[in-house]
Design a protein around this motif. Structure first.
Motif, PDB file in Angstrom:
ATOM      1  N   ALA A 106       9.590   1.633  13.191  1.00  0.00           N
ATOM      2  CA  ALA A 106       8.336   2.263  12.848  1.00  0.00           C
ATOM      3  C   ALA A 106       8.009   1.613  11.616  1.00  0.00           C
ATOM      4  CB  ALA A 106       8.466   3.923  12.438  1.00  0.00           C
ATOM      5  N   LEU A 107       8.766   1.277  10.749  1.00  0.00           N
ATOM      6  CA  LEU A 107       8.698   0.667   9.413  1.00  0.00           C
ATOM      7  C   LEU A 107       8.074  -0.656   9.808  1.00  0.00           C
ATOM      8  CD1 LEU A 107       8.908   0.659   6.297  1.00  0.00           C
ATOM      9  CD2 LEU A 107      11.264  -0.526   6.587  1.00  0.00           C
ATOM     10  N   ARG A 108       8.670  -1.267  10.737  1.00  0.00           N
ATOM     11  CA  ARG A 108       8.111  -2.782  11.067  1.00  0.00           C
ATOM     12  C   ARG A 108       6.773  -2.517  11.447  1.00  0.00           C
ATOM     13  NH1 ARG A 108       9.579  -8.359  11.780  1.00  0.00           N
ATOM     14  NH2 ARG A 108       8.042  -9.211  13.003  1.00  0.00           N
ATOM     15  N   GLU A 109       6.220  -1.791  12.157  1.00  0.00           N
ATOM     16  CA  GLU A 109       5.005  -1.424  12.603  1.00  0.00           C
ATOM     17  C   GLU A 109       3.858  -1.499  11.089  1.00  0.00           C
ATOM     18  OE1 GLU A 109       2.997   1.557  15.138  1.00  0.00           O
ATOM     19  OE2 GLU A 109       4.789   0.751  16.317  1.00  0.00           O
ATOM     20  N   LEU A 110       4.469  -0.583  10.162  1.00  0.00           N
ATOM     21  CA  LEU A 110       3.753  -0.636   8.850  1.00  0.00           C
ATOM     22  C   LEU A 110       3.842  -1.870   8.232  1.00  0.00           C
ATOM     23  CD1 LEU A 110       4.745   3.072   8.096  1.00  0.00           C
ATOM     24  CD2 LEU A 110       2.504   2.382   9.151  1.00  0.00           C
ATOM     25  N   GLU A 111       4.811  -2.359   8.188  1.00  0.00           N
ATOM     26  CA  GLU A 111       4.843  -3.705   7.593  1.00  0.00           C
ATOM     27  C   GLU A 111       3.721  -4.877   8.263  1.00  0.00           C
ATOM     28  OE1 GLU A 111       9.540  -3.760   6.253  1.00  0.00           O
ATOM     29  OE2 GLU A 111       8.821  -4.732   7.989  1.00  0.00           O
ATOM     30  N   GLU A 112       3.741  -4.766   9.408  1.00  0.00           N
ATOM     31  CA  GLU A 112       2.985  -5.531  10.192  1.00  0.00           C
ATOM     32  C   GLU A 112       1.270  -5.241   9.861  1.00  0.00           C
ATOM     33  OE1 GLU A 112       3.781  -5.582  14.273  1.00  0.00           O
ATOM     34  OE2 GLU A 112       5.613  -6.915  14.071  1.00  0.00           O
TER      35      GLU A 112
ATOM     36  N   PRO B  86       0.812  -1.226  -0.018  1.00  0.00           N
ATOM     37  CA  PRO B  86      -0.013  -0.034  -0.055  1.00  0.00           C
ATOM     38  C   PRO B  86       1.046   1.429   0.079  1.00  0.00           C
ATOM     39  CG  PRO B  86      -0.131  -1.166   2.241  1.00  0.00           C
ATOM     40  CD  PRO B  86       0.606  -1.888   1.333  1.00  0.00           C
ATOM     41  N   ASP B  87       0.274   2.316  -0.321  1.00  0.00           N
ATOM     42  CA  ASP B  87       1.066   3.576  -0.691  1.00  0.00           C
ATOM     43  C   ASP B  87       1.890   4.002   0.727  1.00  0.00           C
ATOM     44  OD1 ASP B  87       0.461   3.960  -3.096  1.00  0.00           O
ATOM     45  OD2 ASP B  87      -1.252   5.280  -2.929  1.00  0.00           O
ATOM     46  N   TYR B  88       1.037   3.904   1.745  1.00  0.00           N
ATOM     47  CA  TYR B  88       1.826   4.203   2.988  1.00  0.00           C
ATOM     48  C   TYR B  88       3.065   3.478   3.426  1.00  0.00           C
ATOM     49  CZ  TYR B  88      -0.710   0.399   5.331  1.00  0.00           C
ATOM     50  OH  TYR B  88      -1.093  -1.097   5.708  1.00  0.00           O
ATOM     51  N   LEU B  89       2.983   2.151   2.908  1.00  0.00           N
ATOM     52  CA  LEU B  89       4.231   1.467   3.331  1.00  0.00           C
ATOM     53  C   LEU B  89       5.399   1.759   2.329  1.00  0.00           C
ATOM     54  CD1 LEU B  89       5.834  -0.889   4.808  1.00  0.00           C
ATOM     55  CD2 LEU B  89       4.620  -2.518   3.184  1.00  0.00           C
ATOM     56  N   LEU B  90       4.835   1.862   1.016  1.00  0.00           N
ATOM     57  CA  LEU B  90       5.823   2.328  -0.124  1.00  0.00           C
ATOM     58  C   LEU B  90       6.541   3.653   0.407  1.00  0.00           C
ATOM     59  CD1 LEU B  90       4.062   1.531  -3.648  1.00  0.00           C
ATOM     60  CD2 LEU B  90       5.874   0.551  -2.323  1.00  0.00           C
ATOM     61  N   SER B  91       5.967   4.468   0.954  1.00  0.00           N
ATOM     62  CA  SER B  91       6.488   5.947   1.273  1.00  0.00           C
ATOM     63  C   SER B  91       7.238   5.832   2.338  1.00  0.00           C
ATOM     64  CB  SER B  91       5.207   6.821   1.570  1.00  0.00           C
ATOM     65  OG  SER B  91       5.531   7.670   2.413  1.00  0.00           O
ATOM     66  N   ALA B  92       6.744   4.886   3.288  1.00  0.00           N
ATOM     67  CA  ALA B  92       7.736   4.630   4.546  1.00  0.00           C
ATOM     68  C   ALA B  92       8.937   3.930   4.366  1.00  0.00           C
ATOM     69  CB  ALA B  92       6.896   4.031   5.685  1.00  0.00           C
ATOM     70  N   ARG B  93       8.920   2.884   3.230  1.00  0.00           N
ATOM     71  CA  ARG B  93      10.058   2.195   2.919  1.00  0.00           C
ATOM     72  C   ARG B  93      11.266   3.238   2.240  1.00  0.00           C
ATOM     73  NH1 ARG B  93      10.319  -3.272   2.217  1.00  0.00           N
ATOM     74  NH2 ARG B  93      11.385  -3.081   0.166  1.00  0.00           N
TER      75      ARG B  93
ATOM     76  N   GLN C  58       5.193  -8.167   2.429  1.00  0.00           N
ATOM     77  CA  GLN C  58       5.117  -6.984   2.527  1.00  0.00           C
ATOM     78  C   GLN C  58       6.616  -6.337   3.096  1.00  0.00           C
ATOM     79  OE1 GLN C  58       2.165  -5.043   1.549  1.00  0.00           O
ATOM     80  NE2 GLN C  58       2.172  -6.850   0.640  1.00  0.00           N
ATOM     81  N   TYR C  59       7.315  -6.968   3.796  1.00  0.00           N
ATOM     82  CA  TYR C  59       8.578  -6.706   4.301  1.00  0.00           C
ATOM     83  C   TYR C  59       9.809  -6.897   3.244  1.00  0.00           C
ATOM     84  CZ  TYR C  59       8.207 -11.682   4.541  1.00  0.00           C
ATOM     85  OH  TYR C  59       7.958 -12.834   4.418  1.00  0.00           O
ATOM     86  N   ARG C  60       9.356  -7.642   2.111  1.00  0.00           N
ATOM     87  CA  ARG C  60      10.498  -7.937   1.133  1.00  0.00           C
ATOM     88  C   ARG C  60      10.631  -6.769   0.093  1.00  0.00           C
ATOM     89  NH1 ARG C  60      10.434 -14.474  -0.124  1.00  0.00           N
ATOM     90  NH2 ARG C  60       9.706 -15.258   2.116  1.00  0.00           N
ATOM     91  N   GLY C  61      11.710  -6.417  -0.128  1.00  0.00           N
ATOM     92  CA  GLY C  61      12.127  -5.859  -1.398  1.00  0.00           C
ATOM     93  C   GLY C  61      11.911  -6.789  -2.708  1.00  0.00           C
ATOM     94  N   ASP C  62      12.901  -7.242  -2.859  1.00  0.00           N
ATOM     95  CA  ASP C  62      13.144  -8.320  -4.126  1.00  0.00           C
ATOM     96  C   ASP C  62      13.078  -9.649  -3.514  1.00  0.00           C
ATOM     97  OD1 ASP C  62      13.810  -9.470  -6.733  1.00  0.00           O
ATOM     98  OD2 ASP C  62      15.518 -10.238  -5.478  1.00  0.00           O
ATOM     99  N   MET C  63      12.724 -10.790  -4.031  1.00  0.00           N
ATOM    100  CA  MET C  63      12.542 -12.073  -3.175  1.00  0.00           C
ATOM    101  C   MET C  63      13.897 -12.494  -3.219  1.00  0.00           C
ATOM    102  SD  MET C  63      11.193 -14.203  -6.399  1.00  0.00           S
ATOM    103  CE  MET C  63      11.635 -15.935  -5.898  1.00  0.00           C
ATOM    104  N   ALA C  64      14.936 -12.354  -3.968  1.00  0.00           N
ATOM    105  CA  ALA C  64      16.303 -12.800  -3.847  1.00  0.00           C
ATOM    106  C   ALA C  64      17.109 -11.994  -3.032  1.00  0.00           C
ATOM    107  CB  ALA C  64      17.063 -13.081  -4.983  1.00  0.00           C
TER     108      ALA C  64
END
Lengths: 323, 325
Positions: A34-40, A15-22, A63-69
């Motif tokens: 704070a990021l972890r909280e949004l990922e959860e 979701p946008d809020y997570l993209l922005s936080a990342r 939601q906590y991964r960028g790329d799978m590898a």
């Protein structure tokens, strides 16, 4: 397994809020906690959506991964992450680099599996990026041998699979999108995946996509997993003829949604794809899912596609009197 | 003095914000916040950067980095009649993908595909800019053929169409043209088909220097046959295709070779002196004064920063070869 079980391949869009936080976290503006909280929060939202829409087997949505590898690389010793390289179109990722002996100092994905499984009665799949793909998608500045690197990954990913099983995973999916990279290395894929799945009691799934299946087809029945999860719709179900000639002896998870198209499939289209799959496969051994992870779609597109998929599956089940 | 060149692609973005102009432009275009012209303008800014980075490494024959190419197959294919663009397929053994051309009718040339981008790049470069075309046999093998029924017929049709583009490039003054046939590293049995289609292409090249590029593996079993092809330069991948070294040592080469010695698939940086020493082992068999040194394939599989470093390795290796050590 119930007839025409529905699931997804692993990733959902953030979701946008997570993209922005990342983005802010990468600049140090947002703190890891704070990021972890949004990922959860995002993970919980996706779990709720999957339950609400009526999927049978759930995923944590990555939601906590960028790329799978890269995610696994970031959590293993002996690995670093390079600058951005292109995957296709306008998609880029930070490619892993093997810089030393590979070691798993601690479980990589187990904590997130637990987080998800604790929030649902339904089964959540444990998700592992496969040893061959980890090798093929990494620069190697250490081993100098593709076989050695793949088997080093396989050994530590077996430990990861064991830990997922111990944490309660009933299904463990090994993602091997690089499976078809080199047909001469298919014996290495079989060996490396076999090392990962050896002795597991959980149902094992191998997901692959976007390859020349003609070359790798003879290996499908030799892959040491219970279920193959295949992208079918992006390639217009071309593989069906081959399945007709040489029946698959395993369960199949059959991709009915093109995850790289913005267009939402119609229910009739998905019904047609499921009917074609049903003409070949035992419904008890046929799982319905998207071609691949949905992370490249928007949240709304992903949800709309999955709603169509679940409703189409229900319609087919009802038509065929399947429970 | 050995010359240097590149094989084609170059990373179009880097890790700094300034190096991500094109990525942002395409993202805005996808959200209807930018026009196609905005994307083209961003591409051209990146082409200028790519040319600057090659100039900084003193590359003798450069490319535009194929910055505007969505992928290796569909960029050419979408410029031809009789071809539609389909789903994503893995590109050889790379972890990149191409949109698969689907041949639905007779393949014909609609108009210049590469001329505009070639002219722009040449206008922004002091070094000669090489135009790169996907070869007809690779195109035919990687496409989904729903019309011709035979790879040979499809490859011949692609060749006829691409020959028109080569003629247009010549008319526009392009001096260096490269035809990519990586399929030869997977299907050496297609050598005769490549020979036939190259004949069609070479007939329209005029005085331009025509290079055949092979990469993603070796061509050891067909090396001697490759030497007879109607091209001016034969491009070889000597990293992933290291088996080809022995063939060069054994049979030499009458015409110029482009020796792909710098690994464009791995971040590990080579020692330029060691590379030069290997190249110098060939000096009795290969005319190094008319040869090129190059990366093993396009550089876009590497991060931008590492691509720059690989170009520096290439330049230093060439300098060492020139110095004889």
């Amino acid at each position: 397994m119930t007839a025409l079980e529905t699931t997804t391949v692993g990733s959902f869009p953030k979701p946008d809020y997570l993209l922005s936080a990342r983005a802010k976290a990468s600049k140090g503006v947002v703190k890891p906690a704070a990021l972890r909280e949004l990922e959860e929060q995002a993970t919980s939202e996706w779990l709720r959506f999957q339950e609400d829409v009526g999927l049978d087997v759930l995923v944590d949505g990555e939601q906590y991964r960028g790329d799978m590898a890269t995610y696994f690389a970031e959590n293993l010793e002996g690995m670093e992450v390079s600058g951005l390289v292109r995957s296709y179109g306008n998609r880029y990722y930070k490619k892993p680099v093997i810089v030393g002996e590979l070691r798993r100092a601690r479980p990589v994905s187990v904590e997130w599996f637990r987080f998800a499984q604790e929030r649902t009665e339904k089964s959540v799949k444990g998700m592992i990026t496969g040893p061959y793909t980890m090798m093929d998608w990494s620069f190697d500045e250490h081993y100098g041998s593709r076989t050695e690197a793949a088997l080093a990954f396989a050994r530590l990913l077996h430990d990861e699979a064991r830990d997922l099983e111990a944490a309660g995973a009933k299904i463990i999916q090994v993602d091997e999108p690089a499976l078809s990279a080199r047909s001469d290395e298919l014996p290495l894929v079989v060996k490396a995946v076999g090392l990962v799945t050896k002795g597991l009691e959980a149902k094992t799934v191998l997901h692959t996509c976007y390859g020349n299946y003609e070359d790798i087809y003879p290996y499908f029945n030799r892959l040491p997993v219970d279920q193959l999860d295949l992208e079918m719709s992006n390639s217009s179900l071309d593989l069906l003829d081959r399945f007709r000639r040489d029946p698959l002896k395993k369960e199949i998870a059959f991709g009915v949604l093109d995850v790289h198209s913005h267009v939402i499939e119609t229910r009739a289209q998905v019904v047609d794809r499921i009917e074609k799959a049903l003409s070949l496969f035992d419904p008890q051994k046929l799982v319905i899912d998207p071609d691949c992870g949905l992370k490249t779609r928007t949240v709304d597109e992903a949800k709309a596609k999955l709603e169509v998929m679940v409703h189409a599956t229900r319609a087919v089940k009802s038509e065929h009197g399947l429970a | 003095m050995v010359r240097t060149t590149v094989v084609g692609t170059y990373p179009r973005i880097g890790d700094t914000s300034e190096e991500q102009v094109l990525r942002r432009a395409i993202a805005r275009f996808d959200k209807d916040e930018a026009s196609e012209a905005d994307v083209r303008a961003a591409e051209r800014e990146v082409v200028k950067d790519v040319l600057r980075e090659q100039a900084a490494a003193h590359v003798d024959v450069v490319t535009d980095g194929q910055v505007s190419w969505y992928d290796s197959q569909s960029h050419i294919a979408r410029g031809l009649a009789g071809v539609e663009i389909g789903g994503l397929v893995r590109y050889f053994d790379t972890n990149t993908y191409y949109r698969q051309p689907i041949v639905t009718g007779p393949v014909t040339w609609k108009g210049p595909i590469l001329v505009d981008e070639g002219q722009f790049a040449q206008g922004a470069s002091k070094a000669p800019v090489k135009a790169v075309l996907t070869g007809p046999v690779t195109l035919a093998n990687l496409a989904l053929d729903r019309h011709y029924g035979k790879t040979r017929a499809l490859a011949a049709a692609f060749a006829e169409a691409l020959a028109e583009d080569i003629a247009a490039l010549r008319t526009a003054g392009v001096q260096h043209i490269q035809v990519d046939e990586p399929i030869l590293t997977r299907r050496p049995e297609d050598l005769s088909l490549v020979a036939d289609t190259l004949g069609t292409l070479a007939a329209r090249k005029g005085s331009a220097e025509l290079t055949l590029a092979t990469y993603f593996g070796d061509v050891a079993t067909i090396y001697r046959g490759l030497l007879k092809l109607p091209v001016d330069v034969l491009g070889l991948d000597l990293v992933q295709g290291s088996k080809t070294w022995a063939q060069i040592e054994r049979h030499g080469a009458d015409g110029p070779l482009s020796l792909g010695i710098v690994d464009a698939r791995n971040t590990k940086l080579e020692d330029p002196k060691a590379l030069a020493a290997r190249v110098l082992e060939l000096r009795e068999r290969v005319d190094l004064d008319h040869a090129y040194l190059s990366p093993s394939n396009g550089l876009e599989f590497l991060p931008r920063e590492r691509a720059r470093q690989k170009l520096a390795v290439l330049a230093e290796a060439a300098r060492c070869v020139g110095g004889g050590a």
